[in-house]
Design a protein around this motif. Structure first.
Motif, PDB file in Angstrom:
ATOM      1  N   GLU A  53      73.453  13.120  64.808  1.00 14.58           N
ATOM      2  CA  GLU A  53      72.990  11.751  64.617  1.00 14.58           C
ATOM      3  C   GLU A  53      74.209  10.849  64.507  1.00 14.58           C
ATOM      4  O   GLU A  53      75.097  11.067  63.672  1.00 14.58           O
ATOM      5  N   ILE A  54      74.251   9.869  65.398  1.00 11.17           N
ATOM      6  CA  ILE A  54      75.384   8.940  65.360  1.00 11.17           C
ATOM      7  C   ILE A  54      75.083   7.873  64.299  1.00 11.17           C
ATOM      8  O   ILE A  54      74.067   7.183  64.354  1.00 11.17           O
ATOM      9  N   ASN A  74      81.346   4.914  71.781  1.00  8.86           N
ATOM     10  CA  ASN A  74      80.900   3.803  72.618  1.00  8.86           C
ATOM     11  C   ASN A  74      79.767   4.205  73.566  1.00  8.86           C
ATOM     12  O   ASN A  74      79.884   5.175  74.279  1.00  8.86           O
ATOM     13  N   SER A  75      78.676   3.443  73.538  1.00  5.14           N
ATOM     14  CA  SER A  75      77.442   3.628  74.329  1.00  5.14           C
ATOM     15  C   SER A  75      76.852   5.046  74.316  1.00  5.14           C
ATOM     16  O   SER A  75      76.315   5.517  75.308  1.00  5.14           O
ATOM     17  N   LEU A  76      76.941   5.706  73.167  1.00  9.76           N
ATOM     18  CA  LEU A  76      76.219   6.980  73.000  1.00  9.76           C
ATOM     19  C   LEU A  76      74.822   6.677  72.447  1.00  9.76           C
ATOM     20  O   LEU A  76      74.647   5.688  71.741  1.00  9.76           O
ATOM     21  N   PRO A  77      73.827   7.539  72.733  1.00 10.00           N
ATOM     22  CA  PRO A  77      72.527   7.334  72.093  1.00 10.00           C
ATOM     23  C   PRO A  77      72.605   7.677  70.596  1.00 10.00           C
ATOM     24  O   PRO A  77      73.579   8.296  70.151  1.00 10.00           O
ATOM     25  N   LYS A  78      71.570   7.338  69.838  1.00 13.19           N
ATOM     26  CA  LYS A  78      71.581   7.562  68.389  1.00 13.19           C
ATOM     27  C   LYS A  78      71.544   9.044  68.027  1.00 13.19           C
ATOM     28  O   LYS A  78      72.128   9.474  67.042  1.00 13.19           O
ATOM     29  N   SER A 125      76.719  12.974  62.001  1.00 10.67           N
ATOM     30  CA  SER A 125      76.427  14.164  61.188  1.00 10.67           C
ATOM     31  C   SER A 125      75.317  14.979  61.844  1.00 10.67           C
ATOM     32  O   SER A 125      74.529  14.446  62.624  1.00 10.67           O
ATOM     33  N   THR A 126      75.233  16.258  61.473  1.00 13.33           N
ATOM     34  CA  THR A 126      74.087  17.072  61.868  1.00 13.33           C
ATOM     35  C   THR A 126      73.394  17.515  60.576  1.00 13.33           C
ATOM     36  O   THR A 126      73.889  17.227  59.471  1.00 13.33           O
ATOM     37  N   ALA A 184      80.543  15.775  61.311  1.00 13.68           N
ATOM     38  CA  ALA A 184      80.556  16.362  62.658  1.00 13.68           C
ATOM     39  C   ALA A 184      81.387  15.508  63.602  1.00 13.68           C
ATOM     40  O   ALA A 184      81.972  15.998  64.564  1.00 13.68           O
ATOM     41  N   LEU A 185      81.441  14.199  63.330  1.00  9.09           N
ATOM     42  CA  LEU A 185      82.253  13.280  64.134  1.00  9.09           C
ATOM     43  C   LEU A 185      82.851  12.273  63.155  1.00  9.09           C
ATOM     44  O   LEU A 185      82.119  11.526  62.494  1.00  9.09           O
ATOM     45  N   ALA A 186      84.170  12.294  63.016  1.00  6.16           N
ATOM     46  CA  ALA A 186      84.818  11.376  62.075  1.00  6.16           C
ATOM     47  C   ALA A 186      86.139  10.923  62.670  1.00  6.16           C
ATOM     48  O   ALA A 186      86.792  11.697  63.385  1.00  6.16           O
ATOM     49  N   THR A 187      86.506   9.676  62.393  1.00 13.73           N
ATOM     50  CA  THR A 187      87.727   9.189  63.031  1.00 13.73           C
ATOM     51  C   THR A 187      88.592   8.382  62.057  1.00 13.73           C
ATOM     52  O   THR A 187      88.098   7.801  61.096  1.00 13.73           O
ATOM     53  N   ASP A 188      89.873   8.386  62.357  1.00 10.26           N
ATOM     54  CA  ASP A 188      90.801   7.498  61.675  1.00 10.26           C
ATOM     55  C   ASP A 188      91.178   6.467  62.741  1.00 10.26           C
ATOM     56  O   ASP A 188      92.024   6.725  63.598  1.00 10.26           O
ATOM     57  N   GLU A 189      90.501   5.327  62.694  1.00  9.12           N
ATOM     58  CA  GLU A 189      90.646   4.331  63.764  1.00  9.12           C
ATOM     59  C   GLU A 189      92.070   3.769  63.795  1.00  9.12           C
ATOM     60  O   GLU A 189      92.599   3.463  64.859  1.00  9.12           O
ATOM     61  N   GLU A 190      92.670   3.660  62.625  1.00 11.34           N
ATOM     62  CA  GLU A 190      94.005   3.093  62.520  1.00 11.34           C
ATOM     63  C   GLU A 190      95.020   3.967  63.287  1.00 11.34           C
ATOM     64  O   GLU A 190      95.767   3.490  64.127  1.00 11.34           O
ATOM     65  N   ARG A 191      94.975   5.280  62.965  1.00  7.55           N
ATOM     66  CA  ARG A 191      95.947   6.185  63.600  1.00  7.55           C
ATOM     67  C   ARG A 191      95.432   6.751  64.926  1.00  7.55           C
ATOM     68  O   ARG A 191      96.082   7.564  65.558  1.00  7.55           O
ATOM     69  N   LYS A 192      94.214   6.339  65.321  1.00  8.23           N
ATOM     70  CA  LYS A 192      93.569   6.821  66.552  1.00  8.23           C
ATOM     71  C   LYS A 192      93.467   8.351  66.598  1.00  8.23           C
ATOM     72  O   LYS A 192      93.895   9.012  67.536  1.00  8.23           O
TER      73      LYS A 192
END
Ligand code: XMP
Length: 509
Positions: A105-106, A115-119, A143-144, A150-158
């Motif tokens: 689940e996004i 970007n432009s993934l389904p929910k 998350s699942t 399940a999907l996590a990001t550090d946008e600052e450090r890419k």
């Protein structure tokens, strides 16, 4: 160029394939040589692969955490993500296992990676550990049911972390996620195709004026490799087929026909049916069986090569239809685990002092099929089911006797006939019965009897790396089950195998 750091995943090379398909160049490196390669090659992105290790195991592969400060986008997959979390101050929990499909689940679409993934969509998991605390700077994007991060990001450090595998065909939108990453790296996404002419030119250059002996089985891989070799060097390519009695009915005739028709070459066919069964007597261990079959194969091949040499056709090269999934399952890279010895001709090159010619070594099943089609091989052949080198021997648990082999073959024909009648063969990757060596009670007529259980395995896959069991209609399952217990003597029941790959491999042995 995108740099892929290989922590020994079964799918590192597949990540490379996907990235190349999206138009970017790729280089795969070991964790030990990341920093030096970055300095030299200046990649626009780094992908950290998965791998069989746990970050807590002693000696597990690691990387210098300086790579996270270089302002190069990093996509960290599975073990790569666990290692990233571990190195940057997060916490990984040892032994929280999950294999196969899960619904992702996004939670937040604002990252460039989502970007432009389904929910919601299905992703494929294959991990032994879980991340329980993220390093500071990370935000959860997906998350699942069982995995919070399940999907996590550090946008600052890419840094973009995925606990699932975007590269495998069964992860929906996996390609889309990888395309998003390529865009994050500042590249555009383009289409890439396999170059047949280049493969043929490479074969010519490698073998020059030499004869090439070809180990062919009638399957798609060795046939496509053989047709490529024949296109490159004509009748200096000598295909040899060993009939060991463990192949599907009609294979010998089929091998003759396909090479004569498509390449104008008559393959040499060697009858080894009796000898194979004799050598397999009393052997129940799967790896032992493979070894026995492989050793006999080597002896026969060696003998054949000596005969050819006497007639002035001595060779320096052995052609095999090895594809990438074979390479990786027999431990294709430094940190990878060995799944099984895939090749029944493994010992040949050393004993015969031959160099290997494996024109398909870097390709996947679906790519080989596309290649076969472009070489003019008939459609029904190109979509033919793969068949393992050790044949029915690895579909008969326990000892392979003449009687059990006959039963296996009879049941195999029933399965194929019923799938064909139902119009399902085209959508199925591989189908077969397994003689399980388990026994159960049945009542036939008025008498009770204790007979062997057959397991039916029917799977769908494209590139062999992941697979799911075919959702066959109940009527088809019923028909197959009834026919097997009625027509194959000594069989008490049929069970259907509903395991995905991973964790279960397609074959039982
Ligand atoms: P697994 O069981 O590894 O199967 O998921 C993937 C594909 O490989 C074939 N296979 C083999 N082929 N020698 C081979 O030449 C082997 O020992 C072997 N084991 C599996 C299998 O039939 C499937 O297509």
């Amino acid at each position: 160029m995108i740099l892929i750091v290989d922590f020994g995943s079964q799918t590192t090379h597949l990540i490379g394939r996907r990235i190349k398909e999206l138009g970017a160049a790729v280089q795969i490196v070991t964790p030990e040589s990341v920093l030096s390669t970055i300095q030299k090659e200046k990649p626009s992105g780094i992908i950290l692969s998965g791998g069989p290790s746990s970050v807590y195991e002693s000696g597990s592969p690691t990387i210098d955490k300086k790579i996270f400060d270089l302002k190069i986008p990093v996509l960290a997959i599975c073990y790569g993500f666990q290692l990233t979390a571990h190195l940057l101050g997060g916490k990984v929990l040892f032994g929280r296992k999950e294999y196969g499909p899960a619904r992702l689940e996004i939670l937040n679409l604002k990252s460039q990676i989502s970007n432009s993934l389904p929910k919601k969509f299905t992703v494929w998991m294959s991990h032994g550990d879980d991340i329980v605390f993220l390093p500071s700077g990370f935000i959860v994007f997906g998350s699942t049911e069982h995995v919070s991060f399940a999907l996590a990001t550090d946008e600052e450090r890419k840094i973009f972390g995925l606990l699932f595998h975007p590269e495998v065909e069964h992860t929906e939108y996996g390609r889309h996620i990888l395309a998003n990453f390529i865009r994050i790296c500042g590249s555009s996404v383009k289409e890439h195709k396999i170059d047949v002419e280049q493969i043929i030119a490479e074969i010519k250059e490698k073998v020059g004026d030499n004869y090439v002996i070809g180990a062919v089985s009638g399957g798609v891989d060795s046939t496509v490799a053989g047709v490529l070799a024949a296109s490159a060097i004509g009748d200096k390519f000598i295909p040899v087929y060993v009939d060991n009695g463990l192949m599907r009915q009609g294979t010998t005739e089929h091998v003759k026909k396909i090479f004569t028709k498509t390449a104008g070459i008559n393959p040499i066919v060697i009858d080894a049916v009796g000898e194979t069964l004799e050598n397999l007597r009393g052997i129940a261990d799967p790896e032992e069986k493979r070894k026995v079959i492989g050793n006999l194969y080597i002896t026969i091949f060696e003998h054949q090569a000596e005969k050819l040499a006497k007639s002035g056709k001595s060779t320096k090269f052995l052609m095999q239809g090895t594809i990438y999934s074979d390479v990786i399952e027999s431990q294709g890279s430094k940190h990878a685990a060995k799944i099984k010895s895939h090749h029944n001709v493994g010992g040949l090159p050393e004993r015969m002092k031959l160099q290997l010619l494996e024109p398909l070594r870097g390709l996947y099943k679906d790519e080989v099929r596309t290649l076969g089609k472009s070489l003019g091989l008939p459609d029904e052949f190109v979509h033919k089911q793969p068949f393992p080198g050790p044949g029915f021997a690895v579909r008969i648990r326990g000892e392979v006797t003449k009687e059990r082999l006959e039963k296996e073959k009879k049941a195999d024909v029933i399965v194929l006939e019923e799938l064909e009648k139902a119009g399902l063969l085209a959508s199925i990757f591989i189908s077969f019965p397994v003689m399980t060596n388990a026994f159960s009670t049945a009542v036939k007529g008025d008498g009770q009897f204790f007979g062997e259980v057959i397991a039916l395995r029917v799977v769908e896959s494209q590139d062999v790396m992941t697979a799911t069991w075919a959702r066959l209609p109940y009527e088809v399952l019923q028909k197959i089950s009834s026919r097997i217990v009625n027509e194959v003597s000594g069989i008490s029941r049929v069970v259907y195998d509903i395991s995905t790959k991973p964790p279960a491999t397609m074959e039982w042995e």
